[in-house]
Design an enzyme around this catalytic site. Structure first.
Site, PDB file in Angstrom:
ATOM      1  N   ARG A  72     -42.884  -0.206  -2.065  1.00 20.56           N
ATOM      2  CA  ARG A  72     -43.317  -1.187  -3.059  1.00 20.56           C
ATOM      3  C   ARG A  72     -42.868  -2.576  -2.634  1.00 20.56           C
ATOM      4  O   ARG A  72     -41.853  -2.738  -1.960  1.00 20.56           O
ATOM      5  CB  ARG A  72     -42.718  -0.867  -4.436  1.00 20.56           C
ATOM      6  N   TYR A 200     -50.073   1.644   0.317  1.00 18.55           N
ATOM      7  CA  TYR A 200     -48.873   2.451   0.058  1.00 18.55           C
ATOM      8  C   TYR A 200     -48.799   2.905  -1.409  1.00 18.55           C
ATOM      9  O   TYR A 200     -49.012   2.108  -2.329  1.00 18.55           O
ATOM     10  CB  TYR A 200     -47.581   1.683   0.425  1.00 18.55           C
ATOM     11  N   LYS A 209     -46.739   3.564 -11.250  1.00 15.08           N
ATOM     12  CA  LYS A 209     -45.864   2.500 -11.726  1.00 15.08           C
ATOM     13  C   LYS A 209     -46.642   1.393 -12.447  1.00 15.08           C
ATOM     14  O   LYS A 209     -46.185   0.829 -13.449  1.00 15.08           O
ATOM     15  CB  LYS A 209     -45.053   1.917 -10.564  1.00 15.08           C
ATOM     16  N   HIS A 229     -38.767   4.892 -16.914  1.00 16.42           N
ATOM     17  CA  HIS A 229     -38.641   5.417 -15.541  1.00 16.42           C
ATOM     18  C   HIS A 229     -37.653   6.586 -15.572  1.00 16.42           C
ATOM     19  O   HIS A 229     -36.526   6.458 -15.095  1.00 16.42           O
ATOM     20  CB  HIS A 229     -38.139   4.279 -14.635  1.00 16.42           C
ATOM     21  N   SER A 251     -35.088   3.802  -8.315  1.00 12.78           N
ATOM     22  CA  SER A 251     -35.837   4.472  -7.260  1.00 12.78           C
ATOM     23  C   SER A 251     -34.900   5.040  -6.202  1.00 12.78           C
ATOM     24  O   SER A 251     -33.939   4.391  -5.786  1.00 12.78           O
ATOM     25  CB  SER A 251     -36.795   3.473  -6.613  1.00 12.78           C
ATOM     26  N   CYS A 253     -32.693   7.352  -6.385  1.00  9.14           N
ATOM     27  CA  CYS A 253     -31.320   7.595  -6.836  1.00  9.14           C
ATOM     28  C   CYS A 253     -31.160   8.977  -7.459  1.00  9.14           C
ATOM     29  O   CYS A 253     -30.181   9.239  -8.153  1.00  9.14           O
ATOM     30  CB  CYS A 253     -30.883   6.516  -7.813  1.00  9.14           C
ATOM     31  N   GLY A 254     -32.148   9.873  -7.254  1.00 10.45           N
ATOM     32  CA  GLY A 254     -31.900  11.266  -7.600  1.00 10.45           C
ATOM     33  C   GLY A 254     -32.654  11.855  -8.784  1.00 10.45           C
ATOM     34  O   GLY A 254     -32.278  12.919  -9.256  1.00 10.45           O
ATOM     35  N   ASN A 257     -34.488  15.139  -7.660  1.00 13.72           N
ATOM     36  CA  ASN A 257     -33.478  16.165  -7.403  1.00 13.72           C
ATOM     37  C   ASN A 257     -32.895  16.731  -8.687  1.00 13.72           C
ATOM     38  O   ASN A 257     -32.759  17.947  -8.826  1.00 13.72           O
ATOM     39  CB  ASN A 257     -32.362  15.590  -6.524  1.00 13.72           C
ATOM     40  N   ASP A 280     -40.295  11.465 -12.765  1.00 11.72           N
ATOM     41  CA  ASP A 280     -40.287  10.013 -12.525  1.00 11.72           C
ATOM     42  C   ASP A 280     -40.570   9.178 -13.765  1.00 11.72           C
ATOM     43  O   ASP A 280     -39.982   8.123 -13.921  1.00 11.72           O
ATOM     44  CB  ASP A 280     -41.321   9.680 -11.441  1.00 11.72           C
ATOM     45  N   ARG A 379     -42.758  10.068   2.017  1.00 11.61           N
ATOM     46  CA  ARG A 379     -42.903  10.798   0.747  1.00 11.61           C
ATOM     47  C   ARG A 379     -43.896  11.942   0.860  1.00 11.61           C
ATOM     48  O   ARG A 379     -44.689  12.000   1.787  1.00 11.61           O
ATOM     49  CB  ARG A 379     -43.356   9.826  -0.340  1.00 11.61           C
ATOM     50  N   GLY A 505     -27.240  20.509  -6.973  1.00  9.60           N
ATOM     51  CA  GLY A 505     -27.125  21.609  -7.944  1.00  9.60           C
ATOM     52  C   GLY A 505     -25.860  21.523  -8.779  1.00  9.60           C
ATOM     53  O   GLY A 505     -25.841  21.911  -9.955  1.00  9.60           O
TER      54      GLY A 505
HETATM   55  P1  GTP Z   1     -38.061   7.741  -6.740  1.00  8.43           P
HETATM   56  O1  GTP Z   1     -39.125   8.743  -6.443  1.00  8.43           O
HETATM   57  O2  GTP Z   1     -38.028   6.631  -5.754  1.00  8.43           O
HETATM   58  O3  GTP Z   1     -38.112   7.217  -8.125  1.00  8.43           O
HETATM   59  O4  GTP Z   1     -36.640   8.475  -6.440  1.00  8.43           O
HETATM   60  P2  GTP Z   1     -35.778   9.553  -7.232  1.00  8.43           P
HETATM   61  O5  GTP Z   1     -34.939   8.885  -8.253  1.00  8.43           O
HETATM   62  O6  GTP Z   1     -36.649  10.682  -7.684  1.00  8.43           O
HETATM   63  O7  GTP Z   1     -34.775  10.064  -6.087  1.00  8.43           O
HETATM   64  P3  GTP Z   1     -34.709  11.464  -5.305  1.00  8.43           P
HETATM   65  O8  GTP Z   1     -34.367  12.606  -6.202  1.00  8.43           O
HETATM   66  O9  GTP Z   1     -35.926  11.609  -4.489  1.00  8.43           O
HETATM   67  O10 GTP Z   1     -33.446  11.214  -4.369  1.00  8.43           O
HETATM   68  C1  GTP Z   1     -33.397  10.140  -3.471  1.00  8.43           C
HETATM   69  C2  GTP Z   1     -32.327  10.345  -2.459  1.00  8.43           C
HETATM   70  O11 GTP Z   1     -31.053  10.548  -3.097  1.00  8.43           O
HETATM   71  C3  GTP Z   1     -32.557  11.574  -1.571  1.00  8.43           C
HETATM   72  O12 GTP Z   1     -32.281  11.247  -0.231  1.00  8.43           O
HETATM   73  C4  GTP Z   1     -31.581  12.585  -2.097  1.00  8.43           C
HETATM   74  O13 GTP Z   1     -31.176  13.468  -1.097  1.00  8.43           O
HETATM   75  C5  GTP Z   1     -30.429  11.725  -2.634  1.00  8.43           C
HETATM   76  N1  GTP Z   1     -29.758  12.406  -3.770  1.00  8.43           N
HETATM   77  C6  GTP Z   1     -30.360  12.929  -4.867  1.00  8.43           C
HETATM   78  N2  GTP Z   1     -29.457  13.501  -5.701  1.00  8.43           N
HETATM   79  C7  GTP Z   1     -28.253  13.330  -5.125  1.00  8.43           C
HETATM   80  C8  GTP Z   1     -26.915  13.687  -5.505  1.00  8.43           C
HETATM   81  O14 GTP Z   1     -26.660  14.302  -6.534  1.00  8.43           O
HETATM   82  N3  GTP Z   1     -25.922  13.311  -4.654  1.00  8.43           N
HETATM   83  C9  GTP Z   1     -26.171  12.640  -3.486  1.00  8.43           C
HETATM   84  N4  GTP Z   1     -25.144  12.328  -2.723  1.00  8.43           N
HETATM   85  N5  GTP Z   1     -27.420  12.286  -3.100  1.00  8.43           N
HETATM   86  C10 GTP Z   1     -28.442  12.618  -3.900  1.00  8.43           C
HETATM   87  C1  SPV Z   2     -40.226   4.500  -6.968  1.00  8.80           C
HETATM   88  O1  SPV Z   2     -40.124   3.622  -6.101  1.00  8.80           O
HETATM   89  O2  SPV Z   2     -39.522   4.487  -8.009  1.00  8.80           O
HETATM   90  C2  SPV Z   2     -41.162   5.625  -6.777  1.00  8.80           C
HETATM   91  C3  SPV Z   2     -42.107   5.560  -5.677  1.00  8.80           C
HETATM   92  O3  SPV Z   2     -41.172   6.551  -7.565  1.00  8.80           O
HETATM   93  S1  SPV Z   2     -43.436   4.482  -5.979  1.00  8.80           S
HETATM   94  O4  SPV Z   2     -44.542   5.257  -6.491  1.00  8.80           O
HETATM   95  O5  SPV Z   2     -43.763   3.887  -4.692  1.00  8.80           O
HETATM   96  O6  SPV Z   2     -43.035   3.495  -6.938  1.00  8.80           O
HETATM   97 MN    MN Z   3     -39.644   6.235  -9.222  1.00 10.07          MN
END
Ligand code: GTP
Ligand code: SPV
Ligand code: MN
Length: 597
Positions: A72, A200, A209, A229, A251, A253-254, A257, A280, A379, A505
């Site tokens: 973005r 992108y 978004k 978000h 974004s 930040c997990g 996951n 998301d 992604r 986990g």
């Molecule tokens: P967007 O799609 O951008 O909104 O991201 P998101 O908030 O869904 O983040 P995502 O779960 O994809 O995690 C982003 C990165 O953070 C990845 O590289 C993960 O491996 C890492 N990550 C996620 N959860 C954890 C955690 O609990 N601990 C650590 N150390 N890293 C984490």
């Molecule tokens: C983010 O950046 O928070 C995402 C990916 O989830 S995007 O769709 O590019 O905004």
């Molecule tokens: Mn996001």
């Protein structure tokens, strides 16, 4: 142009788009399998997609964006409200008339020799009272195929829409992918989005978004609901009861996951389980019983690839095994599959990097992102239906009742592993003061701490002071039925810079404390910032972590927080007289509490 609807506002806008863009062909996207298959073939022929190993990854494809177009672009994203004041201090603003003129002159004739795809889609289950309709026109088959995964595309949405004018216009034109002429613009008062010169994800999948957060946050403000978000998950306990929480992290930040986590073995054996509703975005409305109900307006996951593996996020990885589009990952030429950093330890010997150049694993250096095979913001776009732990509520339009709202971000030193706000207003303060280290999800420097209120800094479609006020008003309406508000931080580091908390986990251990707090079952220590768990209440079974280490990440440090309070004060100044008074009072309380420590 043969239309698929008699809606006069739709037909008028489409005619305007046709006249402006002058495509050679016009194709309505109907969501059918036959059409999707034909478009995939078309995209392969055009060189937009590479077909992957269909035995190992059926229906999966790889796409590479222009290397100047991988995330973005916040500095080129605009909120074009009628007045600058209404866009607020955190958004780029331009006068709408001026911006329309500029964008139309860039887009004019840009579909010449190309096809105009018209995508009618629903954000949210079609027909749900929380869902909304959008129509995106694009000249990119890649965008069409991604929208088919990320949203509910169907001509049925036109029936649901009828003659209403409550739909979001989205114009995307790839143009020359010129970064100097790249603009992602929102006209909240006109329900309109225009995106030019990008290919992108977050810039071009306009349902995500642009609509579901920037336009929808504005609509939510006007109509009395919230677009956030946030991931949404259901936590099932051994009795089979499911409690839902929504969590806002910036974004990368997990969110994905946490939304799909697999509990540690000892909890799985007891019968704990996580169900994913969304990863998301969350749209939330007060339901008939007075509680806050959330839907995930999306239909797929646009997830970060690096770091995703069968241990960190098994369910996300499983979701990508069919009908998935990978963007900017590496291509393993050995068996025509994909690879990224953190997928496994088998660096492919014979691979192309995300730019399509031969990749030399011998030169790979973890610390130097330029040696990576996959782009750090590479992604996957995967259908939600593929997710092994997708909630049975996912497709239901009524939404799920939210018990807790969780804020969080990447803070190496400041925020403890988890704490609970004192009440809703204090929780709004916590969200408004959130900060996190920047990630590769947006163009620009990575690892810089910035204030990102409610993880909405890049996504709030109006003045953020008004947004805070809207949060406060929602809390007043919810009264004692309001979700409890928490803050988490999985990213505290030790002196060597290693993450102290195992994360992934094991975050389930924290979720259990959160749910116990909501049910009045867990104790806590009151601190200057809120309620922090008693160390013995975070279950460390089977973890290689001692109490002292746990205490170190639960600690609220007076000096660190005093500096934090000063930074919050600085941050608050931006909002001027639109900063709600309650929040200034909250800051004053925090300072007074810290002084007493
Ligand atoms: P967007 O799609 O951008 O909104 O991201 P998101 O908030 O869904 O983040 P995502 O779960 O994809 O995690 C982003 C990165 O953070 C990845 O590289 C993960 O491996 C890492 N990550 C996620 N959860 C954890 C955690 O609990 N601990 C650590 N150390 N890293 C984490
Ligand atoms: C983010 O950046 O928070 C995402 C990916 O989830 S995007 O769709 O590019 O905004
Ligand atoms: Mn996001």
């Amino acid at each position: 142009m043969t239309s698929k609807t008699s809606n006069p506002t739709v037909n008028k806008w489409l005619q305007e788009m046709k006249d402006l863009l002058t495509p050679d062909n016009i194709v309505w996207i109907d969501g059918s399998d036959e059409q999707r298959e034909a478009l995939r073939e078309e995209a392969v022929k055009l060189g937009e997609l590479t077909k992957l190993n269909q035995e190992k990854l059926p229906g999966c494809y790889l796409h590479r964006t222009n290397p100047n177009d991988v995330a973005r672009v916040e500095d080129r994203t605009f909120i074009c409200s009628k007045t600058k004041e209404n866009a607020g201090p955190t958004n780029n603003w331009c006068d709408p008339d001026e911006m329309y003129e500029k964008l139309y002159s860039i887009a004019k004739g840009s579909y010449k020799g190309r096809t105009m795809y018209i995508i009618p889609y629903s954000m949210g289950p079609i027909g749900s009272p929380l869902a909304k309709v959008g129509i995106e026109v694009t000249d990119s088959v890649y965008v069409v195929l991604n929208m088919l995964i990320m949203t509910r595309v169907s001509l049925k949405v036109l029936e649901v829409l009828g003659d209403s004018n409550d739909w979001v216009r989205g114009l995307h034109s790839r143009c020359d992918v010129d970064p100097e002429k790249r603009y992602i613009c929102h006209f909240p008062e006109d329900n309109t989005i225009i995106s030019v010169n990008s290919g992108y994800g977050g810039n071009v999948l306009l349902g995500k978004k642009c609509f579901a957060l920037r336009i929808a946050s504005y609509q939510g403000w006007k109509e009395g609901w919230m677009a956030e978000h946030m991931l949404i998950l259901g936590l099932q306990n051994p009795k089979g009861e499911v409690k839902y929480v929504a969590a806002a992290f910036p974004s990368a930040c997990g969110k994905t996951n946490l939304a799909m986590l697999i509990p540690p073995e000892y909890l799985r054996k007891k019968g704990y389980k996580i169900w994913t509703v969304g990863d998301d975005i969350s749209w939330m409305k007060i339901g008939p019983d007075g509680r806050l109900y959330a839907i995930n307006p999306e239909n797929g996951f646009f997830g970060v690839a690096p770091g995703t593996n069968e241990h960190s996020n098994f369910n996300a990885l499983e979701s990508t095994k069919k009908d998935t589009i990978f963007t900017n990952v590496a291509l393993d030429l050995n068996d025509n599959t994909v690879w990224w950093e953190g997928l496994n330890k088998n660096l492919p010997e014979n691979a192309l990097d995300w730019k399509g150049n031969p990749w030399d694993p011998a030169k790979f250096n973890k610390a130097d992102k330029t040696t990576c095979a996959a782009h750090p913001n590479s992604r996957f776009t995967a259908p939600a239906a593929n997710c092994p732990c997708i909630s049975e509520e996912f497709d239901k339009g009524a939404g799920v009742p939210i018990s807790a709202i969780i804020f969080g971000g990447r803070r190496a030193k400041c925020a403890p592993l988890v704490y609970q706000s004192k009440d809703w207003v204090n929780g709004v303060f916590v969200g408004s003061a959130m900060a996190s280290e920047t990630t590769a999800a947006a163009a620009g420097a990575v690892g810089v701490v910035r204030r990102d209120p409610m993880a909405m800094l890049p996504f709030c479609g109006y003045h953020m002071g008004d947004y805070f006020q809207h949060w406060l008003e929602m809390g007043e309406k919810l009264g004692d039925k309001a979700p409890k508000i928490f803050n988490v931080n999985w990213f505290r580091t030790d002196d060597e810079g290693n993450f102290v908390w195992p994360g992934f986990g094991d975050n389930m251990r924290v979720l259990n404390w959160i749910i116990d707090r909501c049910e009045g079952k867990a104790d806590a220590t009151e601190t200057a910032i809120g309620y922090v768990p008693k160390p013995e209440d975070i279950d460390l079974t089977d973890l290689d972590m001692d109490m002292d280490t746990l205490k170190s990440i639960l600690k609220v440090d007076k000096d660190v927080w005093t500096k934090e309070a000063e930074e919050i004060e600085e941050h608050y100044k931006k909002f001027g007289d639109r900063l709600p008074e309650e929040l200034s009072e909250q800051l004053a309380n925090l300072k007074a509490n810290l002084a007493k420590m």
